[in-house]
Design a protein around this motif. Sequence first.
Motif, short mmCIF file in Angstrom:
data_model
loop_
_atom_site.label_atom_id
_atom_site.label_comp_id
_atom_site.label_asym_id
_atom_site.label_seq_id
_atom_site.Cartn_x
_atom_site.Cartn_y
_atom_site.Cartn_z
N ASP A 34 -3.94 -26.10 -0.91
CA ASP A 34 -4.08 -25.96 0.54
C ASP A 34 -5.53 -25.60 0.86
O ASP A 34 -6.19 -24.89 0.11
CB ASP A 34 -3.16 -24.83 1.05
CG ASP A 34 -1.69 -25.18 0.86
OD1 ASP A 34 -1.33 -26.34 1.07
OD2 ASP A 34 -0.92 -24.28 0.50
N GLY A 35 -6.02 -26.11 1.98
CA GLY A 35 -7.33 -25.69 2.45
C GLY A 35 -8.48 -26.63 2.09
O GLY A 35 -9.58 -26.44 2.57
N SER A 42 -4.33 -34.04 6.69
CA SER A 42 -3.18 -33.70 5.86
C SER A 42 -1.90 -34.27 6.45
O SER A 42 -1.04 -34.79 5.73
CB SER A 42 -3.04 -32.18 5.72
OG SER A 42 -4.14 -31.65 5.02
N GLY A 131 -0.89 -27.62 -3.18
CA GLY A 131 -0.52 -27.00 -1.92
C GLY A 131 0.60 -27.74 -1.21
O GLY A 131 0.71 -28.96 -1.33
N THR A 133 0.93 -28.00 2.04
CA THR A 133 0.37 -28.82 3.11
C THR A 133 -0.40 -30.00 2.54
O THR A 133 -0.69 -30.96 3.25
CB THR A 133 -0.59 -27.99 4.00
OG1 THR A 133 -1.69 -27.55 3.19
CG2 THR A 133 0.11 -26.80 4.61
N ALA A 134 -0.74 -29.94 1.26
CA ALA A 134 -1.46 -31.03 0.63
C ALA A 134 -0.53 -31.96 -0.14
O ALA A 134 -0.98 -32.87 -0.84
CB ALA A 134 -2.53 -30.47 -0.33
N GLU B 57 -10.46 -22.92 0.10
CA GLU B 57 -9.13 -23.04 -0.51
C GLU B 57 -8.28 -21.84 -0.13
O GLU B 57 -8.74 -20.71 -0.09
CB GLU B 57 -9.26 -23.11 -2.04
CG GLU B 57 -7.91 -23.19 -2.73
CD GLU B 57 -8.02 -23.26 -4.26
OE1 GLU B 57 -9.13 -23.56 -4.75
OE2 GLU B 57 -7.01 -23.01 -4.92
N LYS B 58 -7.02 -22.13 0.16
CA LYS B 58 -6.10 -21.05 0.49
C LYS B 58 -5.16 -20.81 -0.67
O LYS B 58 -4.85 -21.74 -1.43
CB LYS B 58 -5.28 -21.43 1.73
CG LYS B 58 -6.11 -21.46 3.00
CD LYS B 58 -5.26 -21.95 4.17
CE LYS B 58 -6.12 -22.27 5.37
NZ LYS B 58 -5.64 -23.45 6.09
N HIS B 60 -1.74 -20.44 -2.57
CA HIS B 60 -0.49 -21.18 -2.40
C HIS B 60 0.53 -20.31 -1.71
O HIS B 60 0.64 -19.12 -2.01
CB HIS B 60 0.03 -21.61 -3.77
CG HIS B 60 1.02 -22.73 -3.70
ND1 HIS B 60 2.31 -22.54 -3.29
CD2 HIS B 60 0.89 -24.05 -3.96
CE1 HIS B 60 2.94 -23.70 -3.32
NE2 HIS B 60 2.11 -24.64 -3.73
N SER B 61 1.24 -20.91 -0.77
CA SER B 61 2.19 -20.11 0.00
C SER B 61 3.34 -19.57 -0.85
O SER B 61 4.04 -18.65 -0.44
CB SER B 61 2.73 -20.93 1.18
OG SER B 61 2.90 -22.27 0.81
#
Lengths: 287, 133
Positions: A34-35, A42, A131, A133-134, B57-58, B60-61
């Motif tokens: 993500d990000g 996305s 991720g 969202t990815a 970069e985030k 991971h949820s």
Amino acid sequence: MWQLRVPCNCHAYALRLDLPHSTGRTVRDVHVPDGFINAPVSVAAGAVAVAGVAVALRGARRELDDRTAPLAGLTAAFVFAAQMLNFPVASGTSGHLLGGTLAAILVGPYTGVLCVSVVLLMQGLLFADGGLTALGVNIVNMALVTVLVGYGLFRLLLRVLPKSPASVAGASFTAAVVSVPCSAAVFTLVYAVGGTTDVSVGKVAAAMIGVHVLIGIGEALITAVTVSSVLAVRPDLVYGARDLVKPLELRRTGTRDGAPGGTPDRASGPAGDARTPEGPEPSGASA
Amino acid sequence: MTTKTTAGRPVKRSTKRFFAAFLLVSLVLAGIVSYYASSSPDGLEKVAADKGIDSKEKDHSLKDSPFSDYGVKGVDDSRLSGGLAGVVGVGAVLLVGGGLFWVVRRRGGTPEHGRDGAQGSAPAREPAGSEDA
């Protein structure tokens, strides 16, 4: 004494070999997290992925039957397992199988897309790898692109090469080796459109494609060895090489079809199909 | 249908044996061999770090999930933790993937007929099958 020492040396050697590039702690198998890519792109990639998977679901119906459905599940599991095996490609860099080409050759292109997509989904949900969202970006790069490029090239090569196991191995290798940098190129494209950071696209492209040419060689080796192994044991289970076993099937279906069409006394249709061992096996075998 | 025998039974059994061997290879790779995999960053991760793509970069949820980063939470032995995670992953992918493929598959043909029919003569049978997929 001798016999004792030899295994000991081997073991020590093996250990020393393993230590440098394996702390054994984390199997880092990082897909796009993500990000990296902004929200609109996305979402767009997600839409492409959904469309691709939908087409694959429709097409896979033709590729899957009672026998190939379990094989496809096992192929997905194999791709998952192989993706855990990061191999060193350059100083401080590793690579792992993407698996699209391999899955497509083994179980068909539509099913191949689904195999890799299921792997990516489970990796994202269970192992926090890639991720959420990815997920669309990852499915586009690693399932759709690798299958389209890899399987397309594989079939193209088989059309011009002589029909032999060696051709299948060579075509698998070439298809896989090309599919990986293509995947990297598409990632770069996605990054160029929707990257969250401001890095020169040329630099990203050069670095991504460069390292993925090396990773492609590993991908190609694993793909060619796996396809060749299955081809050697069960050629009838390799979707992409079904032309190779066709002459054999023609001969067999020929004898089988001949029976009902020809003489009524052999019209033991269902029994003949089921081929129970106690049944009319000798008559079938004698043909 | 296969090169080996004419009787149905042996062919079927050999397919099962092949499937079992295939699964075993995956389990061994994910459960044991994975420990020896390179732990260097992979191509994407390395490029991202070198070029600075990853600055936003985030996390991971699901990074606190019980199997995150290919380990089993609470198992300290890294060989066991990674191996268990690998085996769980193979099982999960097989279950979800195999389940999906089983639902999607073409019905109406016996297993013996499936592949032969797929070579061209199947469509005649197909419409007769239930379309409940």
